[in-house]
Design a protein around this motif. Structure first.
Motif, PDB file in Angstrom:
ATOM      1  N   GLU A   1      -8.048   6.145   1.295  1.00  0.00           N
ATOM      2  CA  GLU A   1      -8.235   5.363   0.295  1.00  0.00           C
ATOM      3  C   GLU A   1      -8.091   3.844   0.513  1.00  0.00           C
ATOM      4  OE1 GLU A   1      -5.243   6.863  -2.603  1.00  0.00           O
ATOM      5  OE2 GLU A   1      -6.606   8.617  -3.162  1.00  0.00           O
ATOM      6  N   LEU A   2      -7.667   3.438   1.675  1.00  0.00           N
ATOM      7  CA  LEU A   2      -7.344   2.123   2.143  1.00  0.00           C
ATOM      8  C   LEU A   2      -8.665   1.542   2.337  1.00  0.00           C
ATOM      9  CD1 LEU A   2      -4.247   2.645   4.577  1.00  0.00           C
ATOM     10  CD2 LEU A   2      -4.184   1.501   2.170  1.00  0.00           C
TER      11      LEU A   2
ATOM     12  N   ARG B   1       1.696   3.528  -2.150  1.00  0.00           N
ATOM     13  CA  ARG B   1       1.002   4.777  -2.732  1.00  0.00           C
ATOM     14  C   ARG B   1      -0.456   5.007  -2.589  1.00  0.00           C
ATOM     15  NH1 ARG B   1       4.677   2.517  -7.152  1.00  0.00           N
ATOM     16  NH2 ARG B   1       6.547   3.675  -7.193  1.00  0.00           N
ATOM     17  N   THR B   2      -0.882   4.418  -1.375  1.00  0.00           N
ATOM     18  CA  THR B   2      -2.401   4.599  -1.235  1.00  0.00           C
ATOM     19  C   THR B   2      -2.162   5.708   0.278  1.00  0.00           C
ATOM     20  OG1 THR B   2      -2.429   2.487  -2.046  1.00  0.00           O
ATOM     21  CG2 THR B   2      -4.289   3.463  -0.580  1.00  0.00           C
ATOM     22  N   ARG B   3      -3.348   6.553   0.057  1.00  0.00           N
ATOM     23  CA  ARG B   3      -3.573   7.476   1.125  1.00  0.00           C
ATOM     24  C   ARG B   3      -4.279   6.490   2.204  1.00  0.00           C
ATOM     25  NH1 ARG B   3      -4.639  11.363  -2.832  1.00  0.00           N
ATOM     26  NH2 ARG B   3      -3.117  13.017  -3.142  1.00  0.00           N
TER      27      ARG B   3
ATOM     28  N   SER C   1      -7.612  14.576  -0.244  1.00  0.00           N
ATOM     29  CA  SER C   1      -7.507  13.132  -0.678  1.00  0.00           C
ATOM     30  C   SER C   1      -9.051  12.699  -0.724  1.00  0.00           C
ATOM     31  CB  SER C   1      -6.944  12.427   0.481  1.00  0.00           C
ATOM     32  OG  SER C   1      -7.454  12.285   1.447  1.00  0.00           O
TER      33      SER C   1
ATOM     34  N   GLU D   1       0.671  -1.153   0.130  1.00  0.00           N
ATOM     35  CA  GLU D   1      -0.021  -0.063  -0.243  1.00  0.00           C
ATOM     36  C   GLU D   1       1.020   1.097  -0.048  1.00  0.00           C
ATOM     37  OE1 GLU D   1      -3.200  -0.533  -0.466  1.00  0.00           O
ATOM     38  OE2 GLU D   1      -3.520  -2.549   0.073  1.00  0.00           O
TER      39      GLU D   1
END
Length: 163
Positions: free
Chosen positions: A72-73, A67-69, A142, A65
């Motif tokens: 957004e998870l 590159r995931t904020r 985000s 993960e």
């Protein structure tokens, strides 16, 4: 950090599990000191496994993960990564025991059941804590907020830093 948080939480879970084991085995114990000693061993063992699983979880999250904020998870995906991380210690210990002693698949299944649940819960709580501690300006950015609102929030955050 993650390993220490998981170790602490799992120590508490081990305390509950140890208390249950004391109640279930109390008639077979000769004195209370043996019960307390058994409970402490269980507590420490849970903490060690929790630290291991927390460390593995942190590595898995960093890889899967990166590159995931936080916003957004997916809770499901994070919980699955936590459950996977929690399985690594019992499986590693069981595989290591294959050549030295009689494998205990029943013990493995029990440990996996307990640790899968703890891993998923711990991962979900970590995501909740991370989202709670997230900077409101980046959270709104985000989340796809209105650009004017984003600009206003950024300006307010900048004013707080400069004053």
């Amino acid at each position: 950090g993650t390993a220490a948080v998981w170790a602490t939480g799992w120590f508490a879970a081990g305390t509950v599990y140890g208390a249950i084991m004391i109640v279930l085995t109390a008639p077979n114990l000769s004195d209370i000191s043996a019960a307390i000693q058994m409970s402490l061993v269980i507590d420490v063992w849970f903490a060690v496994v929790g630290a291991w699983a927390g460390g593995v979880f942190a590595v898995l999250m960093a890889i899967a993960e990166r590159r995931t904020r936080f916003s957004e998870l997916s809770l499901t995906r994070v919980a699955l990564l936590g459950a996977l991380a929690a399985m690594t210690y019992p499986l590693t210990a069981w595989i290591a025991s294959l050549g030295t002693s009689t494998p205990q698949p029943v013990g493995l299944v029990g440990a996996l059941a307990i640790f899968l649940g703890l891993g998923a819960i711990s991962a979900g709580l970590m995501l909740w804590l991370a989202r709670r501690g997230q900077d409101p300006t980046t959270a709104s950015l985000s989340a796809g907020a209105d650009p004017r609102l984003q600009s206003e929030l950024h300006q307010r955050a900048t004013e707080r830093v400069t004053t």
